[in-house]
Design a protein around this motif. Structure first.
Motif, PDB file in Angstrom:
ATOM      1  N   CYS A  54      -2.860  38.138  10.869  1.00 43.96           N
ATOM      2  CA  CYS A  54      -2.372  36.773  11.079  1.00 43.96           C
ATOM      3  C   CYS A  54      -0.979  36.861  11.676  1.00 43.96           C
ATOM      4  O   CYS A  54      -0.076  37.472  11.108  1.00 43.96           O
ATOM      5  CB  CYS A  54      -2.329  36.026   9.751  1.00 43.96           C
ATOM      6  SG  CYS A  54      -1.600  34.385   9.870  1.00 43.96           S
ATOM      7  N   ARG A  55      -0.827  36.270  12.863  1.00 44.30           N
ATOM      8  CA  ARG A  55       0.470  36.266  13.547  1.00 44.30           C
ATOM      9  C   ARG A  55       0.931  34.841  13.744  1.00 44.30           C
ATOM     10  O   ARG A  55       0.129  33.947  13.969  1.00 44.30           O
ATOM     11  CB  ARG A  55       0.352  36.919  14.924  1.00 44.30           C
ATOM     12  CG  ARG A  55       0.163  38.378  14.894  1.00 44.30           C
ATOM     13  CD  ARG A  55       0.335  38.935  16.302  1.00 44.30           C
ATOM     14  NE  ARG A  55      -0.136  40.296  16.321  1.00 44.30           N
ATOM     15  CZ  ARG A  55      -1.015  40.765  17.164  1.00 44.30           C
ATOM     16  NH1 ARG A  55      -1.531  39.988  18.080  1.00 44.30           N
ATOM     17  NH2 ARG A  55      -1.388  42.020  17.121  1.00 44.30           N
ATOM     18  N   ARG A  56       2.236  34.653  13.717  1.00 45.51           N
ATOM     19  CA  ARG A  56       2.834  33.361  14.059  1.00 45.51           C
ATOM     20  C   ARG A  56       3.098  33.363  15.556  1.00 45.51           C
ATOM     21  O   ARG A  56       3.740  34.253  16.083  1.00 45.51           O
ATOM     22  CB  ARG A  56       4.154  33.158  13.319  1.00 45.51           C
ATOM     23  CG  ARG A  56       3.964  32.897  11.851  1.00 45.51           C
ATOM     24  CD  ARG A  56       3.866  31.434  11.690  1.00 45.51           C
ATOM     25  NE  ARG A  56       3.148  31.064  10.496  1.00 45.51           N
ATOM     26  CZ  ARG A  56       3.539  30.128   9.682  1.00 45.51           C
ATOM     27  NH1 ARG A  56       4.662  29.492   9.910  1.00 45.51           N
ATOM     28  NH2 ARG A  56       2.810  29.802   8.661  1.00 45.51           N
ATOM     29  N   VAL A  57       2.568  32.364  16.233  1.00 46.81           N
ATOM     30  CA  VAL A  57       2.681  32.282  17.692  1.00 46.81           C
ATOM     31  C   VAL A  57       3.413  30.992  18.050  1.00 46.81           C
ATOM     32  O   VAL A  57       3.103  29.925  17.513  1.00 46.81           O
ATOM     33  CB  VAL A  57       1.276  32.301  18.351  1.00 46.81           C
ATOM     34  CG1 VAL A  57       1.378  32.209  19.845  1.00 46.81           C
ATOM     35  CG2 VAL A  57       0.510  33.534  17.926  1.00 46.81           C
ATOM     36  N   LYS A  67      10.518  21.099  21.086  1.00 44.98           N
ATOM     37  CA  LYS A  67       9.977  21.762  22.270  1.00 44.98           C
ATOM     38  C   LYS A  67       8.910  22.787  21.893  1.00 44.98           C
ATOM     39  O   LYS A  67       7.934  22.960  22.592  1.00 44.98           O
ATOM     40  CB  LYS A  67      11.095  22.463  23.035  1.00 44.98           C
ATOM     41  CG  LYS A  67      11.976  21.528  23.803  1.00 44.98           C
ATOM     42  CD  LYS A  67      12.912  22.315  24.659  1.00 44.98           C
ATOM     43  CE  LYS A  67      13.675  21.370  25.563  1.00 44.98           C
ATOM     44  NZ  LYS A  67      14.514  22.082  26.487  1.00 44.98           N
ATOM     45  N   TYR A  68       9.133  23.519  20.791  1.00 45.17           N
ATOM     46  CA  TYR A  68       8.203  24.576  20.407  1.00 45.17           C
ATOM     47  C   TYR A  68       7.811  24.426  18.947  1.00 45.17           C
ATOM     48  O   TYR A  68       8.580  23.964  18.118  1.00 45.17           O
ATOM     49  CB  TYR A  68       8.824  25.964  20.605  1.00 45.17           C
ATOM     50  CG  TYR A  68       9.163  26.252  22.037  1.00 45.17           C
ATOM     51  CD1 TYR A  68       8.171  26.611  22.933  1.00 45.17           C
ATOM     52  CD2 TYR A  68      10.472  26.151  22.493  1.00 45.17           C
ATOM     53  CE1 TYR A  68       8.465  26.867  24.253  1.00 45.17           C
ATOM     54  CE2 TYR A  68      10.784  26.411  23.813  1.00 45.17           C
ATOM     55  CZ  TYR A  68       9.779  26.768  24.681  1.00 45.17           C
ATOM     56  OH  TYR A  68      10.073  27.012  25.982  1.00 45.17           O
ATOM     57  N   GLY A  69       6.606  24.846  18.643  1.00 45.33           N
ATOM     58  CA  GLY A  69       6.121  24.864  17.269  1.00 45.33           C
ATOM     59  C   GLY A  69       5.532  26.223  16.971  1.00 45.33           C
ATOM     60  O   GLY A  69       5.364  27.048  17.859  1.00 45.33           O
ATOM     61  N   LEU A  70       5.240  26.473  15.716  1.00 44.52           N
ATOM     62  CA  LEU A  70       4.617  27.734  15.320  1.00 44.52           C
ATOM     63  C   LEU A  70       3.189  27.462  14.870  1.00 44.52           C
ATOM     64  O   LEU A  70       2.911  26.474  14.213  1.00 44.52           O
ATOM     65  CB  LEU A  70       5.398  28.380  14.178  1.00 44.52           C
ATOM     66  CG  LEU A  70       6.784  28.894  14.522  1.00 44.52           C
ATOM     67  CD1 LEU A  70       7.458  29.444  13.273  1.00 44.52           C
ATOM     68  CD2 LEU A  70       6.718  29.960  15.587  1.00 44.52           C
ATOM     69  N   GLU A  71       2.314  28.352  15.248  1.00 44.56           N
ATOM     70  CA  GLU A  71       0.910  28.236  14.889  1.00 44.56           C
ATOM     71  C   GLU A  71       0.406  29.616  14.512  1.00 44.56           C
ATOM     72  O   GLU A  71       0.805  30.618  15.095  1.00 44.56           O
ATOM     73  CB  GLU A  71       0.126  27.691  16.085  1.00 44.56           C
ATOM     74  CG  GLU A  71      -1.311  27.384  15.794  1.00 44.56           C
ATOM     75  CD  GLU A  71      -1.981  26.763  17.000  1.00 44.56           C
ATOM     76  OE1 GLU A  71      -2.535  27.528  17.810  1.00 44.56           O
ATOM     77  OE2 GLU A  71      -1.927  25.528  17.118  1.00 44.56           O
ATOM     78  N   ASP A  72      -0.483  29.677  13.519  1.00 46.99           N
ATOM     79  CA  ASP A  72      -1.066  30.957  13.112  1.00 46.99           C
ATOM     80  C   ASP A  72      -2.200  31.342  14.041  1.00 46.99           C
ATOM     81  O   ASP A  72      -3.020  30.517  14.419  1.00 46.99           O
ATOM     82  CB  ASP A  72      -1.590  30.878  11.677  1.00 46.99           C
ATOM     83  CG  ASP A  72      -0.466  30.822  10.667  1.00 46.99           C
ATOM     84  OD1 ASP A  72       0.642  31.294  10.984  1.00 46.99           O
ATOM     85  OD2 ASP A  72      -0.697  30.311   9.561  1.00 46.99           O
TER      86      ASP A  72
END
Length: 183
Positions: A54-57, A67-72
């Motif tokens: 599982c990586r945070r992208v 502007k940016y968010g984190l998604e698994d």
């Protein structure tokens, strides 16, 4: 939190392939990111064991404030069939060691985040082995008191066990309030 993680991993990684996530535990690996050892059932009713990374992208947001968010992002790095698992070796049943060995054609060392997770996985694999392959998985170096359910704590839900404990406690309170004849 783990139920949300389980639901998301099942929705994103397993259901699109027609699989059902049965159990997962978090494990420690050398590679960066969170790792999980997952047990799933395929549409052909075969049990599979997978290591999932599982990586945070970072991704672009449509929201103007961010502007940016984190998604698994989930990725299977290794997969085995449960029927290919020859021995599940707990290494040392007398110490709190979260490490165990899975013997396939080669031996894969796994370090769970806790001993409880290690035993949870062992119970799940033993149960699936009995139901899907009609043979008991060979377990080595596990404390059987934590593997086999006792009479009171069998494979029933937590609510049933809690209700039974409350019922016993209520009976004890009622008995303690009853007058005892002194004859």
């Amino acid at each position: 939190m783990s139920s949300l993680l389980r639901e998301e991993m099942d929705r994103v990684l397993f259901r699109p392939e027609g699989q059902n996530l049965e159990e997962f535990i978090e494990i420690e690996e050398q590679q960066q990111g969170r790792h999980f050892l997952c047990v799933s059932i395929t549409k052909d009713k075969e049990a599979q064991i997978s290591v999932v990374l599982c990586r945070r992208v970072k991704h672009s947001r449509t929201n103007k404030l961010q502007k940016y968010g984190l998604e698994d992002s989930y990725e299977r790095t290794e997969t085995w069939a449960l029927e290919d698992l020859l021995i599940l070796d707990g290494r040392d049943p007398d110490t709190d060691d979260p490490c165990f060995l899975m013997h396939f054609d080669s031996v894969r060392s796994i370090r769970a985040v806790s001993c409880a997770a290690k035993y949870t996985l062992a119970r799940c694999l033993l149960s699936l082995s009995k139901t899907h392959h009609h043979t008991a998985l060979k377990l080595k170096n596990y404390d059987w008191t934590y593997i086999q359910p006792t009479a009171m704590y069998s494979d029933r839900g937590d609510c049933v066990v809690l209700a039974q404990i409350c019922f016993y406690a209520f009976n004890l309170v009622c008995l303690s309030l009853c007058p005892v004849p002194l004859a």
